[in-house]
Design an enzyme around this catalytic site. Structure first.
Site, PDB file in Angstrom:
ATOM      1  N   ASN A   9       0.833  -1.207   0.000  1.00 21.49           N
ATOM      2  CA  ASN A   9       0.000   0.000   0.000  1.00 21.49           C
ATOM      3  C   ASN A   9       0.874   1.267   0.000  1.00 21.49           C
ATOM      4  O   ASN A   9       1.546   1.569   0.984  1.00 21.49           O
ATOM      5  CB  ASN A   9      -0.887  -0.062   1.257  1.00 21.49           C
ATOM      6  CG  ASN A   9      -1.830   1.100   1.361  1.00 21.49           C
ATOM      7  OD1 ASN A   9      -1.584   2.171   0.807  1.00 21.49           O
ATOM      8  ND2 ASN A   9      -2.910   0.891   2.089  1.00 21.49           N
ATOM      9  N   LYS A  12       0.285   3.693   2.957  1.00 22.77           N
ATOM     10  CA  LYS A  12       0.866   3.249   4.226  1.00 22.77           C
ATOM     11  C   LYS A  12       2.378   3.503   4.220  1.00 22.77           C
ATOM     12  O   LYS A  12       2.953   3.964   5.193  1.00 22.77           O
ATOM     13  CB  LYS A  12       0.603   1.747   4.389  1.00 22.77           C
ATOM     14  CG  LYS A  12      -0.040   1.376   5.698  1.00 22.77           C
ATOM     15  CD  LYS A  12      -0.477  -0.070   5.700  1.00 22.77           C
ATOM     16  CE  LYS A  12      -0.308  -0.691   7.055  1.00 22.77           C
ATOM     17  NZ  LYS A  12      -0.779  -2.061   7.161  1.00 22.77           N
ATOM     18  N   ASP A  68       1.171  -5.646  12.016  1.00 19.75           N
ATOM     19  CA  ASP A  68      -0.154  -6.238  12.015  1.00 19.75           C
ATOM     20  C   ASP A  68      -0.933  -5.576  13.144  1.00 19.75           C
ATOM     21  O   ASP A  68      -0.388  -5.351  14.229  1.00 19.75           O
ATOM     22  CB  ASP A  68      -0.073  -7.756  12.218  1.00 19.75           C
ATOM     23  CG  ASP A  68      -1.317  -8.451  11.684  1.00 19.75           C
ATOM     24  OD1 ASP A  68      -2.003  -7.875  10.812  1.00 19.75           O
ATOM     25  OD2 ASP A  68      -1.626  -9.563  12.140  1.00 19.75           O
ATOM     26  N   PHE A 148     -10.836   4.856   9.009  1.00 17.12           N
ATOM     27  CA  PHE A 148     -11.190   3.629   8.290  1.00 17.12           C
ATOM     28  C   PHE A 148     -11.485   2.528   9.315  1.00 17.12           C
ATOM     29  O   PHE A 148     -11.441   2.758  10.523  1.00 17.12           O
ATOM     30  CB  PHE A 148     -10.036   3.206   7.364  1.00 17.12           C
ATOM     31  CG  PHE A 148      -8.820   2.722   8.104  1.00 17.12           C
ATOM     32  CD1 PHE A 148      -7.969   3.613   8.719  1.00 17.12           C
ATOM     33  CD2 PHE A 148      -8.538   1.368   8.212  1.00 17.12           C
ATOM     34  CE1 PHE A 148      -6.860   3.166   9.432  1.00 17.12           C
ATOM     35  CE2 PHE A 148      -7.422   0.913   8.909  1.00 17.12           C
ATOM     36  CZ  PHE A 148      -6.584   1.820   9.518  1.00 17.12           C
ATOM     37  N   GLY A 149     -11.778   1.357   8.804  1.00 18.14           N
ATOM     38  CA  GLY A 149     -11.969   0.186   9.672  1.00 18.14           C
ATOM     39  C   GLY A 149     -13.015   0.432  10.750  1.00 18.14           C
ATOM     40  O   GLY A 149     -14.133   0.875  10.474  1.00 18.14           O
ATOM     41  N   LYS A 171      -6.015  11.840  15.537  1.00 17.83           N
ATOM     42  CA  LYS A 171      -5.996  10.382  15.714  1.00 17.83           C
ATOM     43  C   LYS A 171      -4.555   9.878  15.645  1.00 17.83           C
ATOM     44  O   LYS A 171      -4.118   9.081  16.473  1.00 17.83           O
ATOM     45  CB  LYS A 171      -6.848   9.689  14.643  1.00 17.83           C
ATOM     46  CG  LYS A 171      -6.733   8.177  14.734  1.00 17.83           C
ATOM     47  CD  LYS A 171      -7.317   7.412  13.564  1.00 17.83           C
ATOM     48  CE  LYS A 171      -6.873   5.959  13.613  1.00 17.83           C
ATOM     49  NZ  LYS A 171      -7.238   5.166  12.445  1.00 17.83           N
ATOM     50  N   ARG A 177      -0.917   2.729  16.114  1.00 23.20           N
ATOM     51  CA  ARG A 177       0.059   2.612  15.020  1.00 23.20           C
ATOM     52  C   ARG A 177       1.173   3.634  15.217  1.00 23.20           C
ATOM     53  O   ARG A 177       2.347   3.333  15.083  1.00 23.20           O
ATOM     54  CB  ARG A 177      -0.656   2.834  13.674  1.00 23.20           C
ATOM     55  CG  ARG A 177       0.161   2.394  12.485  1.00 23.20           C
ATOM     56  CD  ARG A 177      -0.626   2.407  11.200  1.00 23.20           C
ATOM     57  NE  ARG A 177      -1.719   1.466  11.203  1.00 23.20           N
ATOM     58  CZ  ARG A 177      -2.972   1.750  11.480  1.00 23.20           C
ATOM     59  NH1 ARG A 177      -3.347   2.989  11.737  1.00 23.20           N
ATOM     60  NH2 ARG A 177      -3.897   0.823  11.498  1.00 23.20           N
TER      61      ARG A 177
HETATM   62  P1  IMP Z   1      -3.756  -3.962   9.330  1.00 22.11           P
HETATM   63  O1  IMP Z   1      -2.956  -5.030  10.012  1.00 22.11           O
HETATM   64  O2  IMP Z   1      -3.183  -2.584   9.512  1.00 22.11           O
HETATM   65  O3  IMP Z   1      -4.057  -4.315   7.895  1.00 22.11           O
HETATM   66  O4  IMP Z   1      -5.182  -3.909  10.078  1.00 22.11           O
HETATM   67  C1  IMP Z   1      -6.078  -5.016  10.089  1.00 22.11           C
HETATM   68  C2  IMP Z   1      -7.499  -4.532  10.277  1.00 22.11           C
HETATM   69  O5  IMP Z   1      -7.647  -3.943  11.571  1.00 22.11           O
HETATM   70  C3  IMP Z   1      -7.936  -3.451   9.298  1.00 22.11           C
HETATM   71  O6  IMP Z   1      -8.449  -4.018   8.114  1.00 22.11           O
HETATM   72  C4  IMP Z   1      -9.027  -2.728  10.086  1.00 22.11           C
HETATM   73  O7  IMP Z   1     -10.246  -3.427  10.018  1.00 22.11           O
HETATM   74  C5  IMP Z   1      -8.525  -2.815  11.506  1.00 22.11           C
HETATM   75  N1  IMP Z   1      -7.744  -1.606  11.862  1.00 22.11           N
HETATM   76  C6  IMP Z   1      -6.380  -1.493  11.875  1.00 22.11           C
HETATM   77  N2  IMP Z   1      -6.014  -0.254  12.250  1.00 22.11           N
HETATM   78  C7  IMP Z   1      -7.160   0.415  12.470  1.00 22.11           C
HETATM   79  C8  IMP Z   1      -7.429   1.772  12.871  1.00 22.11           C
HETATM   80  O8  IMP Z   1      -6.539   2.610  13.109  1.00 22.11           O
HETATM   81  N3  IMP Z   1      -8.736   2.098  12.969  1.00 22.11           N
HETATM   82  C9  IMP Z   1      -9.750   1.230  12.720  1.00 22.11           C
HETATM   83  N4  IMP Z   1      -9.551  -0.024  12.336  1.00 22.11           N
HETATM   84  C10 IMP Z   1      -8.257  -0.439  12.216  1.00 22.11           C
END
Ligand code: IMP
Length: 194
Positions: A9, A12, A68, A148-149, A171, A177
């Protein structure tokens, strides 16, 4: 030796690059011509982060880090956790994921939850883990359009707004993160390689 962030990505990659000192250039998977989907088959965030970083280290011979993240809800025994992206199915649909969580939390008083990011870093022969946590709670309906998410159903401790109601800058200042990448950045800066 190149330092690669195991992500396809570009957003990212740019976000993480902006948290690192300017002279510390990182590459993404597209830059090293890694087009395959790296397996993420472990049942913990740590396991998945390490699996991705080891894959890149072994197949592309470079230093590497990977991350992750999961949402861990106390009353659901830590779920969705490592399943966060696909909680309601393989379509990775955020609205469906949130609806599933809200349904499972109906009538539940304990709303405590946290986002946890784990970063695995592999340099010469050492493997290191960094972790960032944002504590908070799950509200009863979605609020806000930023982020998001699961952002619209998560209110971080000490705040009234959900992550999705906050400006992204705010945020990012308190997020799981950010905390994890800040630790990574400080560690990398303490080394002499870069
Ligand atoms: P990834 O490991 O960063 O890909 O995160 C895995 C999943 O966790 C994402 O697809 C989101 O559903 C959720 N997620 C990760 N970080 C966030 C955030 O900062 N806010 C909301 N959901 C998150």
């Amino acid at each position: 030796m190149k330092l690669v962030f195991a992500t396809h990505n570009p957003h990212k990659l740019a976000e993480v690059q902006s948290m690192l000192p300017e002279n510390m250039k990182i590459l993404g998977l597209n830059d090293i011509k890694c087009e395959e989907d790296i397996p993420e088959t472990q049942d913990t965030l740590q396991g998945n982060a390490l699996q991705k970083a080891r894959f890149v280290r072994e197949h592309y011979c470079c230093f590497c880090f990977s991350d992750d993240t999961g949402l861990e809800i106390e009353a659901l025994g830590g779920k969705p956790g490592v399943l966060s992206a696909r909680y309601a199915g393989d379509s990775r649909d955020s609205l469906a994921n949130m609806d599933k969580v809200l349904k499972e939390m109906e009538g539940v008083e304990n709303r405590k939850a946290r986002f946890r990011t784990v970063i695995a870093l592999i340099l010469e022969n050492e493997e290191l883990l960094f972790e960032g946590i944002a504590e908070g709670e799950i509200i009863r309906e979605k609020r806000g359009i930023e982020g998001f998410g699961y952002d619209p159903i998560f209110v971080p401790s000490g705040y009234k707004q959900t992550f999705a109601e906050m400006p992204l800058k705010e945020k990012n200042r308190i997020s799981h993160r950010y905390k994890a990448f800040n630790m990574l950045s400080e560690y990398l800066m303490s080394l002499n390689y870069f």
